[in-house]
Design an enzyme around this catalytic site. Structure first.
Site, PDB file in Angstrom:
ATOM      1  N   THR A   1       3.653  76.011 132.593  1.00  0.00           N
ATOM      2  CA  THR A   1       3.923  74.583 132.383  1.00  0.00           C
ATOM      3  C   THR A   1       3.230  73.680 133.402  1.00  0.00           C
ATOM      4  OG1 THR A   1       5.898  74.711 133.760  1.00  0.00           O
ATOM      5  CG2 THR A   1       6.207  75.032 131.389  1.00  0.00           C
ATOM      6  N   LYS A   2       2.573  74.256 134.398  1.00  0.00           N
ATOM      7  CA  LYS A   2       2.064  73.450 135.511  1.00  0.00           C
ATOM      8  C   LYS A   2       0.770  72.713 135.162  1.00  0.00           C
ATOM      9  CE  LYS A   2       5.402  74.435 138.387  1.00  0.00           C
ATOM     10  NZ  LYS A   2       6.360  75.182 137.567  1.00  0.00           N
ATOM     11  N   ASN A   3       0.364  71.795 136.071  1.00  0.00           N
ATOM     12  CA  ASN A   3      -0.773  70.907 135.790  1.00  0.00           C
ATOM     13  C   ASN A   3      -2.076  71.659 135.569  1.00  0.00           C
ATOM     14  OD1 ASN A   3       1.243  69.053 136.363  1.00  0.00           O
ATOM     15  ND2 ASN A   3      -0.189  67.617 137.313  1.00  0.00           N
TER      16      ASN A   3
ATOM     17  N   ALA B   1       4.995  73.083 143.994  1.00  0.00           N
ATOM     18  CA  ALA B   1       4.918  73.645 142.640  1.00  0.00           C
ATOM     19  C   ALA B   1       4.585  72.570 141.600  1.00  0.00           C
ATOM     20  CB  ALA B   1       6.230  74.332 142.281  1.00  0.00           C
TER      21      ALA B   1
ATOM     22  N   TYR C   1       2.211  78.421 137.050  1.00  0.00           N
ATOM     23  CA  TYR C   1       3.002  78.854 135.894  1.00  0.00           C
ATOM     24  C   TYR C   1       2.548  78.109 134.633  1.00  0.00           C
ATOM     25  CZ  TYR C   1       7.230  79.660 133.079  1.00  0.00           C
ATOM     26  OH  TYR C   1       8.099  80.006 132.071  1.00  0.00           O
TER      27      TYR C   1
END
Length: 395
Positions: A192-194, A166, A190
């Protein structure tokens, strides 16, 4: 050249812990998809899967509606059964553990290492029983686990290896992308992910059978997906071959992903640049422990986690976070370990005393803002706020 300030001045507006990098290209892509009339899983999902496949050099990529769905279907693909056991780190988000409970199986928690905050590979073999079906490491913050060790253990004990990646989109271990180091790798997209699709995830594998199982189960266990049924090449006929789930990704989300994947390396460069500045500017503070980096890994820098040397400060971690907030700096904590949550204490009898490293880490960690939308001024505002708090509360 340092932008550290003397005397300290507080920033005017609040710097949020995270802000997604969504711009005109992503907005135009979504608008185009809405106008196309194809909103559910269709051509954009196929395009996104192909783009990730090419980026990671993995043959099978199945886009899903969350990273949690990817983990669930990965466990389903390997045939997890009631009373089986899966070894995971206690230092993770609840999704890693909860998907195991869906099967009536047991999440077996392992303590973390103090240096990488990943699971302690040295403790793995002692946790293996006749019921152990898989090991599911989490690459904390984007720093890969010691995959050589874990792969050897899985091979020796004939266990499945599922990566909870994740945090690790873009991370590399020994020059191989995370995505090529396990039987099945599960990513989250999601907010907030990279790279993000807002909500979303992906299961990737080199195993054709696992891929087919995951793809089929992601859409009600139907033998052919909606794209095949409703395109001009498709047929109305379908067959339900398993009791599946509603885990497919929509074209609306995938259209964002198609743009984001093209920016993945740029985003990673920006995160790496911020991490370098943090490291350079904070390395001389004996009240702060900095995250580990190593030459044989490529860190995705999903998180930049400092740990407080509480022996050098008159305040604890919670107070430190409140002081950052007063100075208009957002931060977070990753994670409240699984063994501290009531459900896992009550259901599996986990106790804090059994996880000394995770307890030690949990009392000290602070996740700092690190994302492509941050300016150099933002980065130095964080650094100067930390230096200011340390100077006020140093023993």
């Amino acid at each position: 050249k340092s932008m550290s300030q003397k005397p300290y001045t507080k920033r005017n507006d609040f710097l949020s812990f995270h802000k997604p990098s969504i711009h005109k290209e992503e907005i135009d892509a979504v608008t185009s998809t809405l106008k196309s009339g194809w909103l559910s899983s269709g051509p954009k999902v196929k395009e996104f899967e192909q783009s990730v496949s090419e980026y990671l050099n993995v043959p099978y990529c199945i886009a899903l509606n969350s990273g949690t769905a990817a983990l669930h279907l990965a466990l389903k693909a390997i045939g997890l059964k009631p009373n089986d056991e899966v070894i995971i780190p206690t230092n993770t988000f609840t999704a890693t553990a909860e998907v195991i409970t869906y099967f009536g199986a047991k999440p077996v928690l392992v303590d973390c290492r103090k240096d990488t905050l990943n699971l302690d590979e040295k403790q793995l073999e002692a946790m293996i029983t006749k019921k152990t079906k898989a090991i599911m490491p989490v690459h904390f913050g984007g720093y890969p686990c010691d995959m050589d060790v874990i792969q050897n253990i899985c091979s020796n004990y004939k266990l499945n290896l599922i990566d909870d990646a994740a945090h690790a989109f873009g991370s590399k271990y020994n020059s191989n992308f995370i995505g090529n180091t396990a039987d099945i790798t599960c990513f989250s997209f999601y907010a907030t992910k990279n790279i993000t699709t807002g909500e979303g995830g992906m299961a990737v594998t080199s195993n054709h059978e696992y891929a087919e199982t995951i793809r089929k189960l992601s859409l009600h266990g139907i033998s052919t997906d909606a794209w095949n049924r409703y395109s001009n090449a498709g047929s109305w006929f379908y067959e339900v071959t398993d009791a599946g789930y509603k885990y497919n990704m929509s074209d609306i989300l995938a259209s964002i992903g198609c743009v984001q994947i093209k920016k993945a390396e740029t985003f990673l460069d920006k995160r790496t640049e911020i991490a370098k500045i943090y490291t350079e500017e904070l390395k001389d503070l004996d009240a702060i422990f900095l995250p580990k980096s190593s030459p044989h890994i490529k860190h995705s820098w999903h998180l930049f986690v400092i740990m407080l040397n509480t022996n050098k400060l008159t305040i604890n971690r919670n107070h430190f976070i409140e002081e950052l907030k007063k100075l208009n700096i957002g931060s977070s904590v990753h994670f409240i370990p699984m063994h501290r949550h009531k459900y896992y204490q009550n259901t599996f009898n986990y106790k804090s005393v059994d996880f000394p490293n995770s307890e030690w880490v949990y009392q000290r960690t602070i996740s700092l803002p690190i994302y492509p939308e941050m300016t150099k001024t933002d980065t130095y505002d964080v650094i100067n706020a930390i230096k200011h708090i340390v100077s006020q509360y140093q023993k």
